[in-house]
Design a protein around this motif. Structure first.
Motif, mmCIF file in Angstrom:
data_model
loop_
_atom_site.group_PDB
_atom_site.id
_atom_site.type_symbol
_atom_site.label_atom_id
_atom_site.label_comp_id
_atom_site.label_asym_id
_atom_site.label_seq_id
_atom_site.Cartn_x
_atom_site.Cartn_y
_atom_site.Cartn_z
ATOM 1 N N UNK A 1 43.745 56.559 54.908
ATOM 2 C CA UNK A 1 43.318 55.408 54.150
ATOM 3 C C UNK A 1 43.545 55.697 52.677
ATOM 4 N N UNK A 2 44.036 54.720 51.948
ATOM 5 C CA UNK A 2 44.319 54.901 50.531
ATOM 6 C C UNK A 2 43.050 54.734 49.701
ATOM 7 N N UNK A 3 43.131 55.173 48.462
ATOM 8 C CA UNK A 3 41.999 55.036 47.553
ATOM 9 C C UNK A 3 41.850 53.579 47.123
ATOM 10 N N UNK A 4 40.648 53.212 46.738
ATOM 11 C CA UNK A 4 40.377 51.853 46.274
ATOM 12 C C UNK A 4 41.034 51.641 44.917
ATOM 13 N N UNK A 5 41.432 50.420 44.661
ATOM 14 C CA UNK A 5 42.014 50.084 43.366
ATOM 15 C C UNK A 5 40.924 50.118 42.302
ATOM 16 N N UNK A 6 41.310 50.438 41.080
ATOM 17 C CA UNK A 6 40.338 50.694 40.020
ATOM 18 C C UNK A 6 39.548 49.440 39.644
ATOM 19 N N UNK A 7 38.370 49.687 39.106
ATOM 20 C CA UNK A 7 37.510 48.594 38.665
ATOM 21 C C UNK A 7 38.129 47.891 37.456
ATOM 22 N N UNK A 8 38.881 48.631 36.633
ATOM 23 C CA UNK A 8 39.554 48.038 35.484
ATOM 24 C C UNK A 8 40.544 46.965 35.938
ATOM 25 N N UNK A 9 41.307 47.273 36.976
ATOM 26 C CA UNK A 9 42.263 46.311 37.511
ATOM 27 C C UNK A 9 41.550 45.083 38.065
ATOM 28 N N UNK A 10 40.440 45.302 38.706
ATOM 29 C CA UNK A 10 39.663 44.201 39.269
ATOM 30 C C UNK A 10 39.120 43.288 38.158
ATOM 31 N N UNK A 11 38.664 43.911 37.079
ATOM 32 C CA UNK A 11 38.139 43.114 35.971
ATOM 33 C C UNK A 11 39.242 42.333 35.263
ATOM 34 N N UNK A 12 40.440 42.927 35.134
ATOM 35 C CA UNK A 12 41.573 42.199 34.553
ATOM 36 C C UNK A 12 41.959 41.023 35.448
ATOM 37 N N UNK A 13 41.911 41.206 36.753
ATOM 38 C CA UNK A 13 42.192 40.120 37.691
ATOM 39 C C UNK A 13 41.187 38.981 37.484
ATOM 40 N N UNK A 14 39.913 39.328 37.393
ATOM 41 C CA UNK A 14 38.870 38.311 37.195
ATOM 42 C C UNK A 14 39.081 37.582 35.868
ATOM 43 N N UNK A 15 39.452 38.322 34.834
ATOM 44 C CA UNK A 15 39.686 37.710 33.525
ATOM 45 C C UNK A 15 40.842 36.708 33.601
ATOM 46 N N UNK A 16 41.927 37.068 34.296
ATOM 47 C CA UNK A 16 43.053 36.145 34.438
ATOM 48 C C UNK A 16 42.633 34.882 35.190
ATOM 49 N N UNK A 17 41.812 35.038 36.204
ATOM 50 C CA UNK A 17 41.349 33.853 36.942
ATOM 51 C C UNK A 17 40.413 33.004 36.091
ATOM 52 N N UNK A 18 39.572 33.673 35.286
ATOM 53 C CA UNK A 18 38.678 32.932 34.393
ATOM 54 C C UNK A 18 39.457 32.165 33.332
ATOM 55 N N UNK A 19 40.657 32.664 32.976
ATOM 56 C CA UNK A 19 41.513 31.975 32.004
ATOM 57 C C UNK A 19 42.252 30.798 32.628
#
Length: 132
Positions: A1-19
């Motif tokens: 199983x691979x490692x989870x993607x970083x929280x920074x990437x998740x927050x950037x994703x949320x920011x793009x959706x909020x925009x």
């Protein structure tokens, strides 16, 4: 199983959706797979947290976990009991089939071990007396 993607990437994703970007567009921008973008997009729309979930099995789960008290009782009665004897006792008492390695893993997880060798390095077994 691979490692989870970083929280920074998740927050950037949320920011793009909020925009105002859609999940698929935000995923393409961040080079995410379609499935990950869709999953994260659903979480953002439902105001769920984007933290990665815990990986692996839940502690204390498994087929033999409910029988820990049964095994410890047998071990307390006879400390020299073998894994094969524990296996047959479980089958006779509860009609549950399992492997000896499964019992071993359960007992080790809860701190039970058995040393086959004497405690100190210089210890020897007593010799039997010779017959004259």
């Amino acid at each position: 199983m691979s490692n989870a993607l970083s929280m920074d990437l998740r927050l950037r994703f949320k920011q793009l959706m909020d925009e105002g970007q859609r999940a698929s567009a935000a995923g393409r921008t961040l080079l995410l797979s379609r499935a990950t973008a869709a999953r994260w997009g659903k979480k953002v729309r439902n105001d769920e947290p984007l933290e990665p979930q815990r990986a692996g099995r839940l502690k204390g789960s498994g087929k033999l976990e409910p029988f820990l008290a049964f095994f410890t009782e047998l071990i307390d009665q006879d400390p020299d009991i073998t894994l094969a004897e524990l296996q047959s006792a479980l089958l006779a008492a509860h009609e549950v089939k399992c492997s000896t390695s499964g019992i071993d893993a359960l007992l080790r997880r809860h701190g039970y071990t058995f040393k086959k060798k004497p405690d100190c390095a210089g210890a020897r077994q007593a010799r039997s007396a010779r017959s004259p």
